[in-house]
Design an enzyme around this catalytic site. Sequence first.
Site, PDB file in Angstrom:
ATOM      1  N   GLU A 128      79.498  45.558 -11.494  1.00 33.89           N
ATOM      2  CA  GLU A 128      78.141  46.072 -11.782  1.00 33.89           C
ATOM      3  C   GLU A 128      78.199  47.520 -12.282  1.00 33.89           C
ATOM      4  O   GLU A 128      77.494  47.893 -13.223  1.00 33.89           O
ATOM      5  CB  GLU A 128      77.277  45.984 -10.518  1.00 33.89           C
ATOM      6  CG  GLU A 128      75.852  46.462 -10.774  1.00 33.89           C
ATOM      7  CD  GLU A 128      75.008  46.544  -9.502  1.00 33.89           C
ATOM      8  OE1 GLU A 128      75.114  45.653  -8.642  1.00 33.89           O
ATOM      9  OE2 GLU A 128      74.239  47.511  -9.384  1.00 33.89           O
ATOM     10  N   CYS A 193      68.931  47.168  -3.721  1.00 38.65           N
ATOM     11  CA  CYS A 193      67.903  46.134  -3.886  1.00 38.65           C
ATOM     12  C   CYS A 193      67.341  45.663  -2.538  1.00 38.65           C
ATOM     13  O   CYS A 193      67.904  45.937  -1.480  1.00 38.65           O
ATOM     14  CB  CYS A 193      68.465  44.961  -4.683  1.00 38.65           C
ATOM     15  SG  CYS A 193      69.510  43.899  -3.713  1.00 38.65           S
ATOM     16  N   SER A 222      80.649  43.321  -2.590  1.00 40.59           N
ATOM     17  CA  SER A 222      80.288  44.654  -2.086  1.00 40.59           C
ATOM     18  C   SER A 222      79.298  44.549  -0.927  1.00 40.59           C
ATOM     19  O   SER A 222      79.475  45.167   0.114  1.00 40.59           O
ATOM     20  CB  SER A 222      79.695  45.473  -3.239  1.00 40.59           C
ATOM     21  OG  SER A 222      79.155  46.669  -2.769  1.00 40.59           O
ATOM     22  N   ASN A 223      78.260  43.719  -1.105  1.00 40.75           N
ATOM     23  CA  ASN A 223      77.236  43.710  -0.060  1.00 40.75           C
ATOM     24  C   ASN A 223      77.747  43.082   1.229  1.00 40.75           C
ATOM     25  O   ASN A 223      77.333  43.471   2.315  1.00 40.75           O
ATOM     26  CB  ASN A 223      75.936  43.075  -0.575  1.00 40.75           C
ATOM     27  CG  ASN A 223      75.974  41.573  -0.541  1.00 40.75           C
ATOM     28  OD1 ASN A 223      75.617  40.963   0.454  1.00 40.75           O
ATOM     29  ND2 ASN A 223      76.443  40.950  -1.617  1.00 40.75           N
TER      30      ASN A 223
HETATM   31 FE1  SF4 Z   1      70.131  40.960  -7.471  1.00 37.05          FE
HETATM   32 FE2  SF4 Z   1      71.063  39.814  -5.280  1.00 37.05          FE
HETATM   33 FE3  SF4 Z   1      72.503  41.709  -6.497  1.00 37.05          FE
HETATM   34 FE4  SF4 Z   1      70.257  42.319  -5.168  1.00 37.05          FE
HETATM   35  S1  SF4 Z   1      72.159  41.484  -4.275  1.00 37.05           S
HETATM   36  S2  SF4 Z   1      70.832  43.050  -7.203  1.00 37.05           S
HETATM   37  S3  SF4 Z   1      68.939  40.539  -5.626  1.00 37.05           S
HETATM   38  S4  SF4 Z   1      71.993  39.683  -7.307  1.00 37.05           S
END
Ligand code: SF4
Length: 307
Positions: A128, A193, A222-223
Amino acid sequence: MPHTVLMAEPRGFCAGVVRAIDVLDQILDREQGPVYAFHEIVHNRYVVDRFRERGAVFVDTIEEIPEGSRVVFSAHGVSPQVVAAARERSLKIVDATCPLVTKVHLETKKAAKDGFDILLVGHEGHDEVEGTKGEAPDRTKVVDRPADVQALGSLDRPVFVVTQTTLSVDDTRATIDAIRERFPEAEIRNDICYATTNRQAAVREIASRADLVIVVGSANSSNSVRLAEVAKTMGTPAYRVDGIEEIDPAWYEGVGVVGLTAGASVPDELLEPIIEDLKARGVTSVEPVIVATETLEFRMPQELASS
Ligand code: SF4
């Protein structure tokens, strides 16, 4: 041994991931020839392996794709340079970039046009970040932590700040504070987000009540990595695993309450065997811990919307 499982809500798939998976799914259903995906469609090993079995070919450079082929851009987005390279090869593009990532691209592009230098808070090398940086490569500097801000040389233009969408809410606050201190006039957009924010709030809640937290998600997500970090900041041992096969049962020794969550790219079915295994070990209660309800859905890309 464990007696209770706390299930974080929300967890797992976000709207951007659902859309990206639906896009690739529909294209594989309808296309005869090979379908290429530039980068992993979402950062999850299980999801990518299932698509590979159905014939999707994942590549990291546009040059690997034969001229005129179908290509899908992943949820993480791509730089304008990648789009240009794809057009040069006459590739048939379908863009599955999450609209919330596209928003960061647009902010970055406009800021560069308006004469700003851009600080992109994020992890250098992440798909990203590479894509966003590509909107204004000569004007953008990536900063990951306060020390990176302190190490910056002077900037000639006014400063505009954007962020990667999947950062730790707490760590990002510290980096943005450091930016404010060095560049008090900076215009700041915090682009973390809704899905990242909600999943971190939910894992914080279960971590405050659990003896152990398990986060399902891949190492390059990452998340997902951030979720395990957030749980640990609550003082609770936490492990990120791709699935049940990576769980060491020794982790459950002396543990009464297990917290369970999953990153935004993780199908909920990967949690089921973990819950079943915990039940076999004595768990009698599986409780949802709800911190937010999500209803957001994104429209399909124009190329697919009318079908
Ligand atoms: Fe989009 Fe999901 Fe990435 Fe958030 S985590 S930016 S909603 S793809």
